[in-house]
Scaffold this motif. Sequence first.
Motif, PDB file in Angstrom:
ATOM      1  N   GLU A   1       0.392  -1.224   0.249  1.00 38.81           N
ATOM      2  CA  GLU A   1       0.204   0.066  -0.017  1.00 38.81           C
ATOM      3  C   GLU A   1       0.726   1.526   0.205  1.00 38.81           C
ATOM      4  O   GLU A   1       0.240   2.695  -0.615  1.00 38.81           O
ATOM      5  CB  GLU A   1      -1.239  -0.388   1.257  1.00 38.81           C
ATOM      6  N   ALA A   2       1.765   1.375   0.607  1.00 41.14           N
ATOM      7  CA  ALA A   2       2.477   1.879   0.802  1.00 41.14           C
ATOM      8  C   ALA A   2       3.738   2.497  -0.516  1.00 41.14           C
ATOM      9  O   ALA A   2       3.576   3.579  -0.820  1.00 41.14           O
ATOM     10  CB  ALA A   2       3.912   1.930   1.389  1.00 41.14           C
ATOM     11  N   ILE A   3       3.518   1.309  -1.115  1.00 49.16           N
ATOM     12  CA  ILE A   3       4.485   1.497  -2.751  1.00 49.16           C
ATOM     13  C   ILE A   3       3.667   2.126  -3.338  1.00 49.16           C
ATOM     14  O   ILE A   3       3.389   3.924  -4.339  1.00 49.16           O
ATOM     15  CB  ILE A   3       5.089   0.407  -2.815  1.00 49.16           C
ATOM     16  N   VAL A   4       2.230   1.561  -3.686  1.00 49.91           N
ATOM     17  CA  VAL A   4       1.097   2.642  -4.606  1.00 49.91           C
ATOM     18  C   VAL A   4       0.597   3.712  -4.295  1.00 49.91           C
ATOM     19  O   VAL A   4       0.517   4.963  -5.038  1.00 49.91           O
ATOM     20  CB  VAL A   4      -0.313   1.016  -4.351  1.00 49.91           C
ATOM     21  N   ARG A   5       0.606   4.404  -2.734  1.00 47.21           N
ATOM     22  CA  ARG A   5      -0.030   5.494  -2.435  1.00 47.21           C
ATOM     23  C   ARG A   5       1.302   6.745  -2.741  1.00 47.21           C
ATOM     24  O   ARG A   5       1.593   7.888  -2.874  1.00 47.21           O
ATOM     25  CB  ARG A   5      -0.335   5.787  -0.862  1.00 47.21           C
ATOM     26  N   ALA A   6       3.039   5.713  -3.088  1.00 45.81           N
ATOM     27  CA  ALA A   6       4.021   7.131  -2.799  1.00 45.81           C
ATOM     28  C   ALA A   6       4.000   8.450  -4.201  1.00 45.81           C
ATOM     29  O   ALA A   6       4.342   8.764  -4.000  1.00 45.81           O
ATOM     30  CB  ALA A   6       5.154   6.026  -2.173  1.00 45.81           C
ATOM     31  N   GLY A   7       2.652   7.256  -5.251  1.00 42.97           N
ATOM     32  CA  GLY A   7       3.223   8.432  -6.332  1.00 42.97           C
ATOM     33  C   GLY A   7       4.221   8.355  -6.668  1.00 42.97           C
ATOM     34  O   GLY A   7       4.917   9.020  -7.271  1.00 42.97           O
ATOM     35  N   LEU A   8       4.914   7.178  -6.562  1.00 44.91           N
ATOM     36  CA  LEU A   8       6.756   6.612  -8.047  1.00 44.91           C
ATOM     37  C   LEU A   8       6.047   6.692  -9.208  1.00 44.91           C
ATOM     38  O   LEU A   8       5.086   6.543  -9.799  1.00 44.91           O
ATOM     39  CB  LEU A   8       6.623   5.447  -7.522  1.00 44.91           C
ATOM     40  N   PRO A   9       7.339   7.403 -10.515  1.00 45.01           N
ATOM     41  CA  PRO A   9       7.130   7.247 -11.788  1.00 45.01           C
ATOM     42  C   PRO A   9       6.868   6.443 -12.256  1.00 45.01           C
ATOM     43  O   PRO A   9       7.477   6.230 -12.989  1.00 45.01           O
ATOM     44  CB  PRO A   9       8.046   8.246 -11.696  1.00 45.01           C
ATOM     45  N   ALA A  10       6.039   5.222 -11.812  1.00 48.67           N
ATOM     46  CA  ALA A  10       5.971   3.365 -12.023  1.00 48.67           C
ATOM     47  C   ALA A  10       4.789   3.387 -12.337  1.00 48.67           C
ATOM     48  O   ALA A  10       3.808   3.418 -10.988  1.00 48.67           O
ATOM     49  CB  ALA A  10       7.237   2.850 -11.577  1.00 48.67           C
ATOM     50  N   LYS A  11       4.536   2.347 -12.929  1.00 50.51           N
ATOM     51  CA  LYS A  11       2.793   1.826 -12.796  1.00 50.51           C
ATOM     52  C   LYS A  11       3.350   0.965 -12.170  1.00 50.51           C
ATOM     53  O   LYS A  11       4.220  -0.753 -12.329  1.00 50.51           O
ATOM     54  CB  LYS A  11       2.972   1.630 -14.426  1.00 50.51           C
ATOM     55  N   VAL A  12       2.606  -0.179 -11.447  1.00 52.78           N
ATOM     56  CA  VAL A  12       2.825  -1.180 -10.854  1.00 52.78           C
ATOM     57  C   VAL A  12       1.127  -2.339 -11.843  1.00 52.78           C
ATOM     58  O   VAL A  12       0.288  -1.941 -11.600  1.00 52.78           O
ATOM     59  CB  VAL A  12       1.377  -1.217  -8.918  1.00 52.78           C
ATOM     60  N   ALA A  13       1.781  -3.180 -12.268  1.00 54.63           N
ATOM     61  CA  ALA A  13       1.516  -4.008 -13.302  1.00 54.63           C
ATOM     62  C   ALA A  13       0.805  -5.315 -12.474  1.00 54.63           C
ATOM     63  O   ALA A  13      -0.661  -5.574 -12.592  1.00 54.63           O
ATOM     64  CB  ALA A  13       2.549  -4.795 -13.866  1.00 54.63           C
ATOM     65  N   ALA A  14       1.124  -5.760 -11.488  1.00 57.69           N
ATOM     66  CA  ALA A  14       0.233  -6.741 -10.244  1.00 57.69           C
ATOM     67  C   ALA A  14       0.786  -6.807  -8.772  1.00 57.69           C
ATOM     68  O   ALA A  14       2.056  -6.378  -9.138  1.00 57.69           O
ATOM     69  CB  ALA A  14       0.454  -8.439 -11.110  1.00 57.69           C
TER      70      ALA A  14
END
Length: 125
Positions: free
Chosen positions: A16-29
Amino acid sequence: MKSIVILISGRGSNMEAIVRAGLPAKVAAVISNRADAAGLKFAAQSGIPAKVVDEREFSSRGAFDAALEAAIERHSPDLIALAGFMRILGSDFVRHYSGRMVTSIRRCCRRFPGCTRTDAPSRKA
């Protein structure tokens, strides 16, 4: 844009922290080794494809690793994030993702002196 596949085993708070961090990347799965991992619900609610590769369905670590690798490769990720993933991975699996795998589990770093959480899993490969 870079893509990430996140591996989880439980609540998914690191995921959740990775998803919510707003990184310039797509969480593919998001992939879990446990069907009852609560983090799978968050992934689904967030529109992220979620899959289970249940470790109990395999008779060996090698067979599990091969199935996990196949599930990951369907998404062609640039990075694999072990976000609370509580399963020991075999050396062939780790070698395959060397330089592209990071972990959030501090105790991995204790086994690999001098490394940080972002390079611990790939040190042995």
